[in-house]
Design a protein around this motif. Sequence first.
Motif, mmCIF file in Angstrom:
data_model
loop_
_atom_site.group_PDB
_atom_site.id
_atom_site.type_symbol
_atom_site.label_atom_id
_atom_site.label_comp_id
_atom_site.label_asym_id
_atom_site.label_seq_id
_atom_site.Cartn_x
_atom_site.Cartn_y
_atom_site.Cartn_z
ATOM 1 N N SER A 256 -36.675 -34.481 7.687
ATOM 2 C CA SER A 256 -36.873 -35.668 6.867
ATOM 3 C C SER A 256 -38.283 -35.696 6.294
ATOM 4 N N LYS B 82 -39.769 -38.173 5.342
ATOM 5 C CA LYS B 82 -40.449 -39.339 5.909
ATOM 6 C C LYS B 82 -41.236 -38.965 7.162
ATOM 7 N N ASN B 83 -40.786 -37.946 7.874
ATOM 8 C CA ASN B 83 -41.455 -37.525 9.101
ATOM 9 C C ASN B 83 -42.680 -36.653 8.855
#
Length: 122
Positions: free
Chosen positions: A92, A94-95
């Motif tokens: 991800s 986002k990570n």
Amino acid sequence: MKRNLIITALLGCVTIVLGAFGAHALKDILSLSELKSFETGVRYQMYHVIVLLFVNTYSGFSIKSKNIISYLLFLGILFFSGSIYAISFGVSAKNIWFVTPLGGLLFILGWLKIVKSFYKKE
């Protein structure tokens, strides 16, 4: 310096493998946008491998400058291209959103060190 050239040659080999993998194995798996991102990672990796070959064979830079530039660009490849590869394979964004720009910053610092080394003729 020899170590830098060995790492550079290995990164060049990995670049070719990843480029071929992207062109053949991933074209049916990734979306067009994801494939373009993957190709960006491969392209930036190859650009910096070529620069590393130049830096580490250029006699006008000191060993210290060559090492600093090499480490900055090695880490830039790892963080910039590596994070793009990771995102392409399902990690991800986002990570690891901060990793790609950090790699870009390391590229910029490596290039600025090259400028400084030419200017000072280290």
